[in-house]
Write an enzyme that holds these catalytic residues in place. Structure first.
Site, PDB file in Angstrom:
ATOM      1  CD  GLN A   1       4.471   2.140  10.494  1.00 13.84           C
ATOM      2  OE1 GLN A   1       5.609   1.756  10.730  1.00 13.84           O
ATOM      3  NE2 GLN A   1       3.412   1.522  10.974  1.00 13.84           N
TER       4      GLN A   1
ATOM      5  CG  ASP B   1      -0.197   8.721  10.507  1.00 13.12           C
ATOM      6  OD1 ASP B   1       0.621   8.625  11.453  1.00 13.12           O
ATOM      7  OD2 ASP B   1      -0.936   7.779  10.152  1.00 13.12           O
TER       8      ASP B   1
ATOM      9  CB  CYS C   1      -5.340  -0.382  10.439  1.00 16.81           C
ATOM     10  SG  CYS C   1      -5.550  -1.295  11.960  1.00 16.81           S
TER      11      CYS C   1
END
Lengths: 443, 133
Positions: free
Chosen positions: A238, A235, A400
């Site tokens: 960022q 992921d 989150c």
């Protein structure tokens, strides 16, 4: 250490393209600032019209990890698309439809070059969340069998946790987690044991934590995971926005990114996947564009990447994303990363002076431009509300990442995060606001 | 300096009324605000159609905890029918606020949701007023 490909500034081509080309070729200024020579965040900030919009007090935006602001070049590219050649792509044979298709595919090529990938391996999605759901559903649903295990980390955003939980419940898969160290980093010593029984078929983890800022050693984890036969999912929500990302050097099989954190519009994300995997796995959503032939009872699939792009896609958003990566390349990703990290270091040093402030996560030299903290005796929401009165925008809550906050032993935290337009004065405003917070709640 | 953090709100936050738990309550309702992690638990004892006793516990921001304190204080001894009729405006009046933004509103109305769920004998109560905004 993660392998960042540090390429020279302003290597983006395409500046002659009709849309999204308004970024000057010159790097942003020679004025050294904040330890990043050749990069002037003041000149960068002037490219972002939201900061010039009149308001009662200046906008101090410290929530770029939630979403970044957008430079004029991105807004212009999208507006120009709508005003000059709005049409559906891959369908019409008339002039503006051809033009729209060319722009959409040009955006894909720009993004592919930005992360050192082939355009065939770049699938546009709605956001990172959808990209990760695509992997879990289409790849995981196809490749994983009952009894297999999925290895995650406790620092995942819900978007890289919940899709795997859903799949695990459906297919009787086991969820495992790489433990955290006291500094909020992954305990890689635990990795061989977690992988030893050979049941882990996928390792999915965040590149840069959206709470702690921790930069995880992707290449190292990927190498060990692949030795044990596991597929690697990263992921990069960022990281893609803040550092040079080379998907090949990472050694992953899938990488998820989102446009709105990287100066582009909301509504579009990217999944990069290794070509042989994207070829072998079934599609995610069914519908128009993703097919080659359709009969009443069965269909065959379009070639990559369109096999994974069902229905009319986010065309203007793709154009905006293309302009955003061109803009980022004009800044130089190594400058953006050095700037963000230097600001995080400044911020951490200044916050340490405020009574009651406790910093979360690793030291500045091992994190990106994210600083999360708590204030003793004051709920993060109250901190953020007082800061908002000073025009300072920070995030308060669990970002989150509820399980991570459980592990840290705090219900929520306050988070300041930076991007290329952030300035040391923004940190000053944050610190001033925090002194007001402690004064107000100490009465 | 701040219109939101008024003295009586901060006072109820620091010194909450009706704070605690009830052993063997007639109703116990727990709810949470996923936006910011506010959590509330309320224990109720009912007698003759009234709220004989109410105690709350939980954690969260000043607005969520002060609202719970103010609301519990206001409903103790009141008929259940009155509790069922409580509105969003009643909570704003207790807080002494004219309006709250949509995000902070969720914090303030968590106590109302919890109290209503108990009054109606439901596990959770959906604030239609809130959703309709």
């Amino acid at each position: 250490m993660l392998r960042l490909r540090l390429s020279p500034t302003g290597a983006s081509g395409d500046t002659g393209a009709p849309v999204g080309a308004s970024v000057g070729a010159a790097p942003r200024g020679a004025g050294a600032s904040n330890g990043t020579p050749g990069f002037d965040p003041r000149r960068v900030k002037a490219d972002f019209p939201i900061f010039a919009t009149p308001r009662p007090r200046p906008l101090i935006y410290l929530d770029s990890a939630a979403t970044s602001q957008k430079p004029q070049a991105v807004l212009d590219a999208m507006s120009r698309y709508y005003t000059t050649c709005n049409a559906n792509i891959h369908r019409g044979v008339y002039g503006i439809a051809e033009e729209a298709t060319a722009l959409y595919e040009d955006a894909r090529r720009r993004f592919a070059a930005f992360v050192n990938a082939s355009p065939r391996e770049i699938v546009f999605t709605r956001n990172s969340t959808e990209a990760l759901n695509l992997v879990a559903r289409a790849w995981g649903g196809w490749a994983l069998r009952a009894g297999d295990a999925i290895l995650l980390t406790p620092m995942e955003h819900h978007s890289n946790l919940v899709p795997w939980q859903m799949l695990a419940a459906e297919k009787q898969l086991e969820l495992r987690f790489i433990p955290l160290t006291g500094s909020g980093e992954l305990d890689l010593d635990a990795l061989p044991k977690l992988l030893a029984d050979g049941r882990v078929k996928v390792v999915s983890f965040v590149h840069v934590s959206n709470v702690l800022g921790t930069v995880n050693p992707v290449a190292e984890i990927a190498r060990v995971a692949r030795q044990h036969g596991a597929t690697v999912v990263v992921d990069a929500s960022q990281s893609a926005a803040h550092m040079k990302l080379d998907v090949r050097a990472l050694g992953a099989d899938f990488v998820a990114c989102t446009s709105h954190k990287m100066l582009g519009p909301t509504g579009i994300g990217v999944l990069w996947g290794r070509r042989e995997l994207l070829e072998a796995m079934p599609p995610f959503l069914g519908g128009g564009e993703m097919i080659r032939t359709v009969s009443l009872t069965e269909s065959t699939w379009n070639e990559l990447p369109w096999k994974f792009e069902a229905g009319t896609m986010c065309i203007a958003e793709a154009v905006g994303l293309g302009a955003a990566v061109t803009y980022l390349e004009s800044l130089g990703m190594e400058h953006v990363f050095a700037h963000d990290r230097a600001l995080a270091a400044t911020c951490m040093a200044r916050l340490a002076e405020v009574p009651g402030v406790r910093l979360l996560g690793p030291p500045a030299d091992r994190r990106g431009g994210v600083v999360a903290f708590t204030v003793d005796g004051v709920h993060p929401h109250d901190v953020a509300t007082v800061l908002d009165r000073n025009g300072v925008c920070v995030r308060a809550g669990h970002h989150c990442a509820m399980p991570l906050h459980d592990q840290l032993g705090v219900p929520a935290s306050v988070r300041a995060s930076f991007h290329c337009y952030s300035l040391p004065e923004d940190v000053d405003a944050l610190v001033t606001g925090l002194h007001q917070v402690t004064k107000l709640f100490a009465r | 300096m701040d219109s939101l953090f008024r003295d009586h709100i901060l006072d109820h936050y620091r010194h909450p009324r009706c704070h605690g738990t009830i052993e063997r309550p007639d109703a116990r309702v727990e709810d949470a605000n996923p936006l910011c992690g506010d959590r509330l638990r309320m224990d109720f004892r009912f007698a003759e159609g009234r709220v004989a006793e109410v105690r709350f516990s939980g954690s969260g921001c000043s607005i969520s905890q002060a609202s719970a304190s103010l609301l519990c204080e206001a409903i103790e001894g009141k008929p259940l029918e009155d509790v069922k009729a409580l509105t969003r405006q009643d909570v704003l009046d207790l807080l002494g606020l004219d309006e709250l933004g949509p995000v902070r509103s969720k914090c303030a109305m968590l106590a109302l949701k919890t109290v209503k769920a108990a009054a109606y004998g439901m596990a959770t109560w959906t604030d239609d007023e809130e959703e309709a905004e």
